[in-house]
Write a protein that holds these residues in place. Structure first.
Motif, PDB file in Angstrom:
ATOM      1  N   ALA A  26       0.822  -1.212   0.000  1.00 47.45           N
ATOM      2  CA  ALA A  26       0.000   0.000   0.000  1.00 47.45           C
ATOM      3  C   ALA A  26       0.856   1.263   0.000  1.00 47.45           C
ATOM      4  CB  ALA A  26      -0.919   0.002   1.218  1.00 47.45           C
ATOM      5  N   ASP A  27       0.337   2.320  -0.624  1.00 50.72           N
ATOM      6  CA  ASP A  27       1.019   3.618  -0.626  1.00 50.72           C
ATOM      7  C   ASP A  27       0.709   4.432   0.628  1.00 50.72           C
ATOM      8  OD1 ASP A  27       2.188   3.191  -3.143  1.00 50.72           O
ATOM      9  OD2 ASP A  27       0.390   3.910  -4.164  1.00 50.72           O
ATOM     10  N   ALA A  28      -0.415   4.127   1.262  1.00 46.94           N
ATOM     11  CA  ALA A  28      -0.832   4.829   2.470  1.00 46.94           C
ATOM     12  C   ALA A  28      -1.768   3.910   3.242  1.00 46.94           C
ATOM     13  CB  ALA A  28      -1.536   6.148   2.126  1.00 46.94           C
ATOM     14  N   ALA A  29      -2.040   4.286   4.495  1.00 48.67           N
ATOM     15  CA  ALA A  29      -2.929   3.482   5.337  1.00 48.67           C
ATOM     16  C   ALA A  29      -3.888   4.407   6.062  1.00 48.67           C
ATOM     17  CB  ALA A  29      -2.126   2.655   6.338  1.00 48.67           C
ATOM     18  N   MET A  30      -5.110   3.932   6.252  1.00 54.66           N
ATOM     19  CA  MET A  30      -6.102   4.693   7.005  1.00 54.66           C
ATOM     20  C   MET A  30      -6.652   3.832   8.138  1.00 54.66           C
ATOM     21  SD  MET A  30      -9.755   6.429   5.888  1.00 54.66           S
ATOM     22  CE  MET A  30      -9.055   7.888   5.115  1.00 54.66           C
ATOM     23  N   PHE A  50     -14.410   5.778  -1.474  1.00 55.92           N
ATOM     24  CA  PHE A  50     -13.320   6.730  -1.701  1.00 55.92           C
ATOM     25  C   PHE A  50     -12.648   6.580  -3.058  1.00 55.92           C
ATOM     26  CE2 PHE A  50     -12.764   6.449   3.176  1.00 55.92           C
ATOM     27  CZ  PHE A  50     -13.853   7.292   3.354  1.00 55.92           C
ATOM     28  N   GLY A  51     -12.839   5.458  -3.727  1.00 59.71           N
ATOM     29  CA  GLY A  51     -12.314   5.285  -5.075  1.00 59.71           C
ATOM     30  C   GLY A  51     -10.804   5.270  -5.168  1.00 59.71           C
ATOM     31  N   THR A  52     -10.142   4.910  -4.071  1.00 67.04           N
ATOM     32  CA  THR A  52      -8.686   4.828  -4.080  1.00 67.04           C
ATOM     33  C   THR A  52      -8.283   3.370  -3.908  1.00 67.04           C
ATOM     34  OG1 THR A  52      -8.723   5.314  -1.721  1.00 67.04           O
ATOM     35  CG2 THR A  52      -8.276   7.152  -3.198  1.00 67.04           C
ATOM     36  N   HIS A  53      -7.381   2.914  -4.773  1.00 61.31           N
ATOM     37  CA  HIS A  53      -7.050   1.485  -4.819  1.00 61.31           C
ATOM     38  C   HIS A  53      -5.668   1.157  -4.259  1.00 61.31           C
ATOM     39  CE1 HIS A  53     -10.684   1.003  -7.152  1.00 61.31           C
ATOM     40  NE2 HIS A  53     -10.264   1.923  -7.997  1.00 61.31           N
ATOM     41  N   SER A  54      -4.953   2.152  -3.767  1.00 63.41           N
ATOM     42  CA  SER A  54      -3.604   1.887  -3.258  1.00 63.41           C
ATOM     43  C   SER A  54      -3.492   2.145  -1.759  1.00 63.41           C
ATOM     44  CB  SER A  54      -2.583   2.743  -4.005  1.00 63.41           C
ATOM     45  OG  SER A  54      -2.886   4.119  -3.870  1.00 63.41           O
ATOM     46  N   VAL A  55      -4.656   2.217  -1.075  1.00 60.81           N
ATOM     47  CA  VAL A  55      -4.684   2.490   0.368  1.00 60.81           C
ATOM     48  C   VAL A  55      -5.090   1.229   1.124  1.00 60.81           C
ATOM     49  CG1 VAL A  55      -5.706   3.897   2.199  1.00 60.81           C
ATOM     50  CG2 VAL A  55      -5.294   4.906  -0.059  1.00 60.81           C
ATOM     51  N   ALA A  56      -4.391   0.951   2.218  1.00 62.61           N
ATOM     52  CA  ALA A  56      -4.787  -0.113   3.144  1.00 62.61           C
ATOM     53  C   ALA A  56      -5.675   0.501   4.219  1.00 62.61           C
ATOM     54  CB  ALA A  56      -3.558  -0.754   3.771  1.00 62.61           C
ATOM     55  N   TYR A  57      -6.824  -0.106   4.450  1.00 58.70           N
ATOM     56  CA  TYR A  57      -7.749   0.368   5.472  1.00 58.70           C
ATOM     57  C   TYR A  57      -7.784  -0.640   6.610  1.00 58.70           C
ATOM     58  CZ  TYR A  57      -9.320   3.372   1.663  1.00 58.70           C
ATOM     59  OH  TYR A  57      -9.367   4.287   0.635  1.00 58.70           O
ATOM     60  N   LEU A  58      -7.716  -0.153   7.838  1.00 56.18           N
ATOM     61  CA  LEU A  58      -7.773  -1.043   8.980  1.00 56.18           C
ATOM     62  C   LEU A  58      -8.657  -0.429  10.051  1.00 56.18           C
ATOM     63  CD1 LEU A  58      -4.378  -0.659  10.859  1.00 56.18           C
ATOM     64  CD2 LEU A  58      -4.706   0.301   8.607  1.00 56.18           C
ATOM     65  N   SER A  99       6.374   0.537  12.061  1.00 60.42           N
ATOM     66  CA  SER A  99       7.323  -0.582  12.020  1.00 60.42           C
ATOM     67  C   SER A  99       7.310  -1.282  10.666  1.00 60.42           C
ATOM     68  CB  SER A  99       7.001  -1.590  13.133  1.00 60.42           C
ATOM     69  OG  SER A  99       5.860  -2.364  12.815  1.00 60.42           O
ATOM     70  N   LYS A 100       6.225  -1.146   9.928  1.00 56.73           N
ATOM     71  CA  LYS A 100       6.111  -1.750   8.594  1.00 56.73           C
ATOM     72  C   LYS A 100       6.558  -0.783   7.499  1.00 56.73           C
ATOM     73  CE  LYS A 100       2.536  -5.246   9.454  1.00 56.73           C
ATOM     74  NZ  LYS A 100       2.734  -5.361  10.901  1.00 56.73           N
ATOM     75  N   GLY A 101       7.081   0.375   7.880  1.00 57.32           N
ATOM     76  CA  GLY A 101       7.667   1.282   6.906  1.00 57.32           C
ATOM     77  C   GLY A 101       6.835   2.490   6.532  1.00 57.32           C
ATOM     78  N   PHE A 102       5.664   2.663   7.137  1.00 59.90           N
ATOM     79  CA  PHE A 102       4.851   3.844   6.858  1.00 59.90           C
ATOM     80  C   PHE A 102       5.355   5.023   7.692  1.00 59.90           C
ATOM     81  CE2 PHE A 102       2.058   0.372   5.727  1.00 59.90           C
ATOM     82  CZ  PHE A 102       1.387   0.830   4.607  1.00 59.90           C
ATOM     83  N   SER A 103       5.593   6.150   7.048  1.00 56.23           N
ATOM     84  CA  SER A 103       5.849   7.377   7.795  1.00 56.23           C
ATOM     85  C   SER A 103       4.499   7.942   8.225  1.00 56.23           C
ATOM     86  CB  SER A 103       6.600   8.387   6.930  1.00 56.23           C
ATOM     87  OG  SER A 103       5.902   8.630   5.721  1.00 56.23           O
TER      88      SER A 103
END
Length: 217
Positions: A26-30, A50-58, A99-103
């Protein structure tokens, strides 16, 4: 996020649900925080708008579907340990993403209703340069007159506050107060008050969230 909230509370052993892009690619996470009486799956369903396909949602699940028992305007101690346990849950998810690399500027936080109150109070106490913070029908926690002795800066984080002018649970004055606090903490705040909307999410809010996500990805 160099400090962690460590607590054994009602929400710590509850599950976390995922949707969208896998975290590894993923490019970003929400992080999405549901409202009182709702579920993690129900708030995750909103991500399909939201129509975004590169976001991880949790989305974490609250114990008994409720983050804390009373109104967010009640004395804070009445809503413990739920509030602090909820903070710790959000905190653990943010630190896991880091820890998984997301700033932090690739991490979004969104909450609705009780989940919005929990989210907004968490970020006020733990400000950082987030990708964005979305509070849908919520405000900072505590009774009128609560001292807002927060410290730190959002470093121009985009914060969205959306609410009805006749919301039965969220006084408009608390939304205004929340906006003022975040502006003083160096956030870029967009506040939209919708006439006669009620306690729900509307298309204008969804459109704003979509544009916010696309602006960061």
């Amino acid at each position: 996020m160099n400090k962690q909230i460590n607590i054994k509370g009602p929400h710590q052993d509850q599950p976390v649900f995922y949707k969208g892009k896998k975290l590894e690619v993923a490019d970003a996470a929400m992080i999405m925080i549901h409202g009182r009486g709702a579920t993690a799956q129900s708030i995750l369903a909103l991500s399909g708008e939201f129509g975004t396909h590169s976001v991880a949602y949790l989305a974490p699940q609250a114990d008994s579907n409720t983050w804390y028992p009373y109104s967010f305007l009640s004395p804070i101690e009445m809503n413990e340990p739920g509030i602090t346990s909820g903070f710790a849950k959000i905190d653990s998810l943010i630190n896991d993403l880091i820890s998984k690399g997301f700033s932090t500027d690739k991490i979004f936080l969104l909450g609705f209703s009780q989940g919005a109150c929990l989210t907004l109070e968490y970020v006020a106490r733990n400000p950082a340069k987030f990708g964005g913070v979305i509070g849908l029908s919520g405000g900072l926690i505590g009774p009128p007159g609560t001292l807002r002795n927060y410290s730190g800066s959002f470093d121009k984080t985009e914060i969205f506050l959306g609410c009805s002018d006749v919301d039965p649970h969220i006084p408009i004055e608390r939304v205004d107060e929340t906006e003022k606090v975040f502006l003083e903490m160096n956030a870029n705040v967009t506040k939209r008050i919708y006439k006669g909307m009620g306690h729900t999410v509307n298309q204008d809010e969804i459109n704003f969230i979509t544009s916010l996500l696309k602006g960061v990805i």
